[in-house]
Design an enzyme around this catalytic site. Structure first.
Site, PDB file in Angstrom:
ATOM      1  N   ASN A 188      -9.891  -5.380   3.578  1.00 25.62           N
ATOM      2  CA  ASN A 188      -9.365  -5.859   4.849  1.00 25.62           C
ATOM      3  C   ASN A 188      -8.331  -4.849   5.374  1.00 25.62           C
ATOM      4  OD1 ASN A 188      -8.785  -7.512   6.997  1.00 25.62           O
ATOM      5  ND2 ASN A 188      -8.626  -9.349   5.752  1.00 25.62           N
ATOM      6  N   ASN A 190      -5.285  -4.789   5.917  1.00 30.66           N
ATOM      7  CA  ASN A 190      -3.942  -4.687   5.331  1.00 30.66           C
ATOM      8  C   ASN A 190      -3.956  -4.195   3.888  1.00 30.66           C
ATOM      9  OD1 ASN A 190      -5.081  -6.902   4.114  1.00 30.66           O
ATOM     10  ND2 ASN A 190      -3.405  -8.311   4.513  1.00 30.66           N
ATOM     11  N   LYS A 191      -5.130  -3.925   3.322  1.00 29.43           N
ATOM     12  CA  LYS A 191      -5.210  -3.603   1.892  1.00 29.43           C
ATOM     13  C   LYS A 191      -4.901  -2.122   1.621  1.00 29.43           C
ATOM     14  CE  LYS A 191      -6.198  -7.760   0.479  1.00 29.43           C
ATOM     15  NZ  LYS A 191      -6.063  -8.508   1.724  1.00 29.43           N
ATOM     16  N   ILE A 192      -4.866  -1.770   0.329  1.00 27.48           N
ATOM     17  CA  ILE A 192      -4.427  -0.414  -0.036  1.00 27.48           C
ATOM     18  C   ILE A 192      -5.384   0.641   0.519  1.00 27.48           C
ATOM     19  CG2 ILE A 192      -5.514  -0.378  -2.349  1.00 27.48           C
ATOM     20  CD1 ILE A 192      -2.688   1.008  -3.138  1.00 27.48           C
TER      21      ILE A 192
END
Ligand SMILES: Cc1ncc(COP(=O)(O)O)c(C=O)c1O
Length: 377
Positions: A188, A190-192
């Site tokens: 998604n 917002n992930k790393i």
């Protein structure tokens, strides 16, 4: 107004756009194609020998398929960490099954092995052996996987690892996402690393991954016409998204280092503020990607978590309370819960600080200046 500092925003490398252009140039604009295959290979190579990967439309879809393949059906019980994002638990409900929530331990903020065992024994004594255990590596911190796997093995209950937030973390040198019968990842925004939206199912069992690809593409039997013997899903990753993912895999090690730097910086800068505690790695067995830097704020200096959150908001800096435990969510109010108050305390005191790998020195300094000002420092 100051420019906005986000909690965790996408951070592109140098190859993503080139890869997407190539997808357009070759007209592979579909939920299949060479970048999907390539992204799966990149992930499998990163995670280690013998690992198989299916690239999917989201982490939630991956978890849903994992539960389907483990045979979770209406009325079954599935144990799930309470301290998590709702997507860890929702697929249990998609199957008409019942989530049984287990509290966290202090050290890792993840599932308490002791309470897990209590929950398993109590459910068995009530005549219902749980069908699966969903353990989460929250904010990138590894759960106590040796004890959790030993308990799960003793009772012969499969573990699904929710490593949505933990790509790049490891426990005792083994990458997270490779412990469970199946594991899930999220890409998604917002992930790393991100594919804009996307996820993956990971397993050492090639049979599970082949079945996941089959179910994720509408469960089409081998026939020239459309023929179906199973209920299918439209859960495959697009080749355009996978093109982004392949570029992101090139920079994943850098992203881990950048996020770990955020954490060390905050910790150093706030070391002299006794009301603020950090969640350290318990010992060298634990390696966190530090997806989000988190703090606990006690009231000993007259400043609360909310005071800090609101002060940051005023400065146009996004922060967020730790995830509200599932057993406190209205939608799961009736679900069984085994706890000792740990996740409730974490939720009351905890705050996620801006943690993007693309943060500048100036942005990190703005965050610290604002927090120190709350304490009149
Ligand atoms: C712990 C956890 N599990 C599952 C998910 C679901 O992933 P996705 O958003 O890719 O469906 C997320 C993130 O969104 C998450 O943080």
């Amino acid at each position: 107004m100051n420019t906005k500092i986000w909690l965790s925003s996408p951070h592109m490398g140098t190859s993503e756009f080139k890869n997407v252009k190539e997808a357009f140039d070759t007209n592979w604009i579909a939920p299949l194609g060479p970048h999907v295959d390539g992204f799966e290979r990149d992930l499998a190579d990163f995670l280690g020998e013998g690992v198989h990967v299916a690239a999917l439309s989201s982490g939630t879809a991956a978890l849903h398929l994992a539960l389907i393949m483990l045979g979770v059906q209406a009325g079954d019980e599935v144990i799930c960490q309470s301290m998590t994002f709702s997507a860890s638990a929702n697929p249990i409900a998609y199957q008409g099954a019942i989530p049984v929530f287990v509290d966290s331990e202090d050290r890792t903020w993840n599932m308490s092995p002791d309470l897990l065992e209590t929950a398993i024994e109590d459910r068995i004594s009530k005549g219902k052996k749980p069908k699966a255990i969903i353990v989460v590596h929250l904010y990138g911190m590894p759960a106590e996987m040796d004890r959790i796997m030993a308990i799960a093995d003793r009772y012969a209950i499969p573990v699904v690892e929710d490593a949505a937030e933990a790509l790049g973390s490891s426990f005792k040198g083994q990458k997270l996402g490779t412990f469970g019968a199946m594991s899930i990842l999220s890409f998604n925004g917002n992930k790393i690393i991100t594919t804009s939206g996307g996820g993956a199912l990971v397993s050492n069992s090639e049979a599970f991954i082949k079945q996941a690809r089959f179910l994720a593409t509408q469960a089409r039997d081998a026939a020239p016409h459309y023929q179906h013997s199973h209920i299918g899903y439209n859960y495959r990753m697009s080749n355009v998204c996978a093109a982004i993912g392949r570029g992101q895999m090139e920079v994943l090690p850098d992203r881990v280092q950048q996020r770990r730097f955020n954490y060390s910086f905050y910790q150093e800068q706030l070391a002299a503020t006794p009301a603020i505690q950090f969640a350290g790695e318990p010992n060298s067995d634990y390696y966190s990607n530090r997806w989000l830097s988190t703090i606990l704020v006690n009231d000993s200096q007259g400043v609360s978590r909310e005071d800090i959150r609101l002060a940051l908001e005023k400065e146009n800096i996004e922060s967020r309370p730790l995830w509200k435990p599932m057993h406190l969510q209205p939608i799961f109010a009736d679900a069984p819960f085994y706890g000792d108050g740990t996740s409730e305390r974490l939720f009351d005191q905890g705050l996620c600080l801006p943690s993007g790998s693309n943060m500048t020195d100036e942005e990190r300094a703005r965050v610290i200046t604002c927090i120190k000002a709350c304490f009149s420092l």
